[in-house]
Design a protein around this motif. Structure first.
Motif, PDB file in Angstrom:
ATOM      1  N   GLY A 108       8.059  -4.747  13.825  1.00 51.07           N
ATOM      2  CA  GLY A 108       9.381  -4.568  13.118  1.00 51.07           C
ATOM      3  C   GLY A 108       9.232  -5.273  11.541  1.00 51.07           C
ATOM      4  N   ALA A 109       9.061  -6.449  11.765  1.00 55.19           N
ATOM      5  CA  ALA A 109       8.925  -7.560  10.584  1.00 55.19           C
ATOM      6  C   ALA A 109       7.843  -6.784   9.617  1.00 55.19           C
ATOM      7  N   THR A 110       6.603  -6.475   9.971  1.00 56.29           N
ATOM      8  CA  THR A 110       5.796  -6.023   9.283  1.00 56.29           C
ATOM      9  C   THR A 110       6.086  -4.692   8.633  1.00 56.29           C
ATOM     10  N   GLU A 111       6.656  -4.093   9.120  1.00 57.00           N
ATOM     11  CA  GLU A 111       7.234  -2.625   8.538  1.00 57.00           C
ATOM     12  C   GLU A 111       8.004  -2.854   7.471  1.00 57.00           C
ATOM     13  N   CYS A 112       9.001  -3.949   7.557  1.00 57.16           N
ATOM     14  CA  CYS A 112       9.962  -4.098   6.572  1.00 57.16           C
ATOM     15  C   CYS A 112       9.312  -4.750   5.087  1.00 57.16           C
ATOM     16  N   VAL A 113       8.306  -5.710   5.510  1.00 56.29           N
ATOM     17  CA  VAL A 113       7.238  -6.213   4.268  1.00 56.29           C
ATOM     18  C   VAL A 113       6.419  -4.945   3.659  1.00 56.29           C
ATOM     19  N   LEU A 114       5.975  -4.217   4.649  1.00 53.75           N
ATOM     20  CA  LEU A 114       5.147  -2.908   4.145  1.00 53.75           C
ATOM     21  C   LEU A 114       5.798  -1.953   3.474  1.00 53.75           C
ATOM     22  N   LEU A 115       7.235  -1.751   3.760  1.00 57.83           N
ATOM     23  CA  LEU A 115       7.940  -0.962   3.096  1.00 57.83           C
ATOM     24  C   LEU A 115       8.074  -1.349   1.591  1.00 57.83           C
ATOM     25  N   GLY A 116       8.368  -2.843   1.520  1.00 53.26           N
ATOM     26  CA  GLY A 116       8.441  -3.451   0.098  1.00 53.26           C
ATOM     27  C   GLY A 116       7.263  -3.126  -0.550  1.00 53.26           C
ATOM     28  N   MET A 117       6.021  -3.325  -0.285  1.00 56.87           N
ATOM     29  CA  MET A 117       4.805  -3.287  -0.634  1.00 56.87           C
ATOM     30  C   MET A 117       4.510  -1.923  -1.431  1.00 56.87           C
ATOM     31  N   MET A 118       5.133  -0.856  -0.417  1.00 56.34           N
ATOM     32  CA  MET A 118       4.834   0.609  -0.813  1.00 56.34           C
ATOM     33  C   MET A 118       5.912   0.701  -1.965  1.00 56.34           C
ATOM     34  N   ALA A 119       7.060   0.206  -2.031  1.00 53.57           N
ATOM     35  CA  ALA A 119       8.063   0.520  -3.123  1.00 53.57           C
ATOM     36  C   ALA A 119       7.128  -0.271  -4.238  1.00 53.57           C
ATOM     37  N   PHE A 120       6.628  -1.285  -4.494  1.00 53.66           N
ATOM     38  CA  PHE A 120       5.805  -2.042  -5.516  1.00 53.66           C
ATOM     39  C   PHE A 120       4.700  -0.817  -5.915  1.00 53.66           C
ATOM     40  N   ASP A 121       4.146  -0.182  -5.181  1.00 56.42           N
ATOM     41  CA  ASP A 121       2.979   0.732  -5.394  1.00 56.42           C
ATOM     42  C   ASP A 121       3.594   1.724  -6.246  1.00 56.42           C
ATOM     43  N   ARG A 122       4.801   2.341  -5.656  1.00 54.12           N
ATOM     44  CA  ARG A 122       5.531   3.275  -6.552  1.00 54.12           C
ATOM     45  C   ARG A 122       5.832   2.964  -8.001  1.00 54.12           C
ATOM     46  N   TYR A 123       6.639   1.689  -7.955  1.00 52.34           N
ATOM     47  CA  TYR A 123       6.909   1.329  -9.301  1.00 52.34           C
ATOM     48  C   TYR A 123       5.893   1.217 -10.224  1.00 52.34           C
ATOM     49  N   VAL A 124       4.591   0.629  -9.860  1.00 52.73           N
ATOM     50  CA  VAL A 124       3.691   0.465 -10.878  1.00 52.73           C
ATOM     51  C   VAL A 124       3.107   1.880 -11.093  1.00 52.73           C
ATOM     52  N   ALA A 125       3.025   2.890 -10.104  1.00 51.49           N
ATOM     53  CA  ALA A 125       2.452   4.147 -10.465  1.00 51.49           C
ATOM     54  C   ALA A 125       3.520   4.983 -11.528  1.00 51.49           C
ATOM     55  N   ILE A 126       4.618   4.733 -11.185  1.00 54.43           N
ATOM     56  CA  ILE A 126       5.483   5.416 -12.301  1.00 54.43           C
ATOM     57  C   ILE A 126       6.115   4.833 -13.633  1.00 54.43           C
ATOM     58  N   CYS A 127       6.205   3.295 -13.494  1.00 53.16           N
ATOM     59  CA  CYS A 127       6.783   2.529 -14.684  1.00 53.16           C
ATOM     60  C   CYS A 127       5.561   2.075 -15.577  1.00 53.16           C
ATOM     61  N   ASN A 128       4.231   1.966 -15.059  1.00 55.97           N
ATOM     62  CA  ASN A 128       3.137   1.448 -15.639  1.00 55.97           C
ATOM     63  C   ASN A 128       2.040   2.388 -15.245  1.00 55.97           C
ATOM     64  N   PRO A 129       1.843   3.783 -15.622  1.00 53.20           N
ATOM     65  CA  PRO A 129       0.946   4.473 -15.063  1.00 53.20           C
ATOM     66  C   PRO A 129      -0.500   4.009 -15.601  1.00 53.20           C
ATOM     67  N   LEU A 130      -0.442   3.660 -16.895  1.00 48.59           N
ATOM     68  CA  LEU A 130      -1.735   3.426 -17.548  1.00 48.59           C
ATOM     69  C   LEU A 130      -2.525   2.014 -17.059  1.00 48.59           C
ATOM     70  N   ARG A 131      -1.624   1.166 -16.357  1.00 46.83           N
ATOM     71  CA  ARG A 131      -2.108  -0.084 -15.711  1.00 46.83           C
ATOM     72  C   ARG A 131      -2.268  -0.043 -14.284  1.00 46.83           C
ATOM     73  N   TYR A 132      -1.989   1.102 -13.759  1.00 50.84           N
ATOM     74  CA  TYR A 132      -1.972   1.318 -12.288  1.00 50.84           C
ATOM     75  C   TYR A 132      -3.480   1.225 -11.695  1.00 50.84           C
ATOM     76  N   PRO A 133      -4.436   1.759 -12.162  1.00 52.77           N
ATOM     77  CA  PRO A 133      -5.531   1.397 -11.618  1.00 52.77           C
ATOM     78  C   PRO A 133      -6.062  -0.032 -11.579  1.00 52.77           C
ATOM     79  N   MET A 134      -5.868  -0.693 -12.660  1.00 55.89           N
ATOM     80  CA  MET A 134      -6.010  -2.184 -12.684  1.00 55.89           C
ATOM     81  C   MET A 134      -5.060  -3.097 -11.662  1.00 55.89           C
ATOM     82  N   VAL A 135      -3.750  -2.876 -11.609  1.00 55.95           N
ATOM     83  CA  VAL A 135      -2.800  -3.544 -10.969  1.00 55.95           C
ATOM     84  C   VAL A 135      -3.239  -3.130  -9.630  1.00 55.95           C
TER      85      VAL A 135
END
Length: 318
Positions: A108-135
Motif C-alpha cells: 500500500g505504501a509503495t503504491e502511494c509513492v509509485l503513483l507520485g513517481m508516475m505523476a512526475f514522469d507525466r509532468y516532465v513529458a508534458i511540461c518539459n518534453p525536450l528535456r524528457y529523454p535526459m531527465v
C-alpha cells in the motif's frame, strides 16, 4: 519481525462474515472472479511491457511495476480471505499475521509513492518534453521505482515491528477478513500511543505528501495543456496522462470514502455499518488492482496495440 516473548496469543481468529454464512459463499465466488481478473489483467500488462520494445519507456516501466505491485498486494491477502469464506473457524498464526500485515502495508505504501513517481514522469513529458529523454533516463527512472519499493518496505517494517512487540494477552478475535493492522492494535493489552503516532506520521509521508505532489504536478500539466493552441494537440497531450489521473482519483477517492464516512451512533446501525466497513475495505483491496489494467488498456493506444500483437502472435504460433 520477531514476535515478542511477553505475547501469550499464539494465533488470531478472523471474524470476517462468520455471522452471515449465506453471504460467505456469494462473496467467495465474487472475490475469486475479481482476483482472477486481477491476475490475468495485470499479468498481461507486465508481459506486454516487457516483451514489446515500443513499451520500453519510463511510463510503461512504472506501469509494469504498478501491475506487479497490484498482484503482490492482492496475493498477500485475498487467498486468506477466500480460505476464510470456506472455513468454519478462521485462524491465523501470530507470525503469519505479522507477515500478512507487513506485505499488505508495504504494498500500500509503495503504491502511494509509485503513483507520485508516475505523476512526475507525466509532468516532465508534458511540461518539459525536450528535456524528457535526459531527465527520465534509465539511470533515473529505475532508481525512482526502486526507491518506491524500498520506502514502502522500510515503512512497513517499522510499523509491524512496533506492532508485534506489543503484548496480546486477552481477546484474540480480529473483527476483519485479514490481519488489518488497526484491528490488530485494538487487541493489544498495552498503550498503543507510539503505534498511533508512528502510523500518523507515516500517513502524512506516504499519503499526504504524494497527494500534494500529484496535485501540484497536475496543476502544471493542465496549465501547459491549456496553452496548446490546437484542440487536437490538447487532446493528445491529455490522453497521455488521463489513465494515470483516473487511477489516482479511484485510488485516493476510495481511501477518502473509507475514512471520511460518518460513524453510526445507533447500536443496531453500528452493527450493520461494521459489516459494511469490512466489505468496503475488502472491495477496496481488489477494486483498484482490478481496474488499473482495464483503465490503462482502454485509454492507451500503445497498450491496446501491444496486447493485440501479443494475442495474434499466440494465435498464429499455435
Amino acid at each position: 519481525m520477531e514476535v515478542a516473548n511477553q505475547s501469550t496469543v499464539a494465533e488470531f481468529v478472523l471474524l470476517g462474515l462468520s455471522h452471515q454464512p449465506r453471504l460467505e459463499k456469494t462473496f467467495f465466488v465474487l472475490i475469486l472472479l475479481m482476483y482472477l481478473v486481477i491476475l490475468l489483467g495485470n499479468g498481461v500488462l507486465i508481459l506486454v511491457t516487457v516483451s514489446d520494445p515500443r513499451l520500453h519507456t519510463p511510463m510503461y516501466f512504472f506501469l509494469g511495476n504498478l501491475s506487479f505491485l497490484d498482484i503482490c498486494y492482492t496475493t498477500s491477502s485475498i487467498p486468506l480471505v477466500l480460505d476464510g469464506f470456506l472455513t468454519p473457524r478462521k485462524t491465523i498464526s501470530f507470525s503469519g499475521c505479522a507477515v500478512q500485515m507487513f506485505l499488505s502495508f508495504a504494498m500500500g505504501a509503495t503504491e502511494c509513492v509509485l503513483l507520485g513517481m508516475m505523476a512526475f514522469d507525466r509532468y516532465v513529458a508534458i511540461c518539459n518534453p525536450l528535456r524528457y529523454p535526459m531527465v527520465m533516463s534509465k539511470a533515473a527512472y529505475v532508481p525512482m521505482a526502486t526507491s518506491s519499493w524500498v520506502a514502502g518496505g522500510t515503512n512497513s517494517l517499522v510499523q509491524i515491528s512496533l506492532a508485534v512487540q506489543l503484548p496480546f494477552c486477552g481477546d484474540n478475535v480480529i473483527n476483519h477478513f485479514t490481519c488489518e493492522i488497526l484491528a490488530v492494535l485494538k487487541l493489544a493489552c498495552a498503550d498503543i500511543s507510539i503505534n498511533v503516532i508512528s502510523m500518523g506520521v507515516a500517513n502524512v509521508i506516504f499519503l499526504g505528501v504524494p497527494v500534494l505532489f500529484i496535485f501540484v504536478s497536475y496543476i502544471f500539466i493542465l496549465t501547459t495543456i491549456l496553452k496548446i493552441p490546437s484542440a487536437e494537440g490538447r487532446k493528445k497531450a491529455f490522453s497521455t496522462c488521463s489513465a494515470h489521473l483516473t487511477v489516482v482519483v479511484i485510488f485516493y477517492g476510495t481511501i477518502l470514502f473509507m475514512y471520511a464516512k460518518p460513524k453510526s451512533k445507533d447500536p443496531l446501525g453500528a452493527d450493520k455499518q461494521d459489516v459494511s466497513d469490512k466489505l468496503i475495505s475488502l472491495f477496496y483491496g481488489v477494486l483498484t488492482p482490478m481496474l488499473n489494467p482495464i483503465i490503462y488498456s482502454l485509454r492507451n493506444k500503445d497498450v491496446k496495440v501491444a496486447v493485440k500483437n501479443l494475442v495474434s502472435q499466440k494465435y498464429f504460433t499455435q
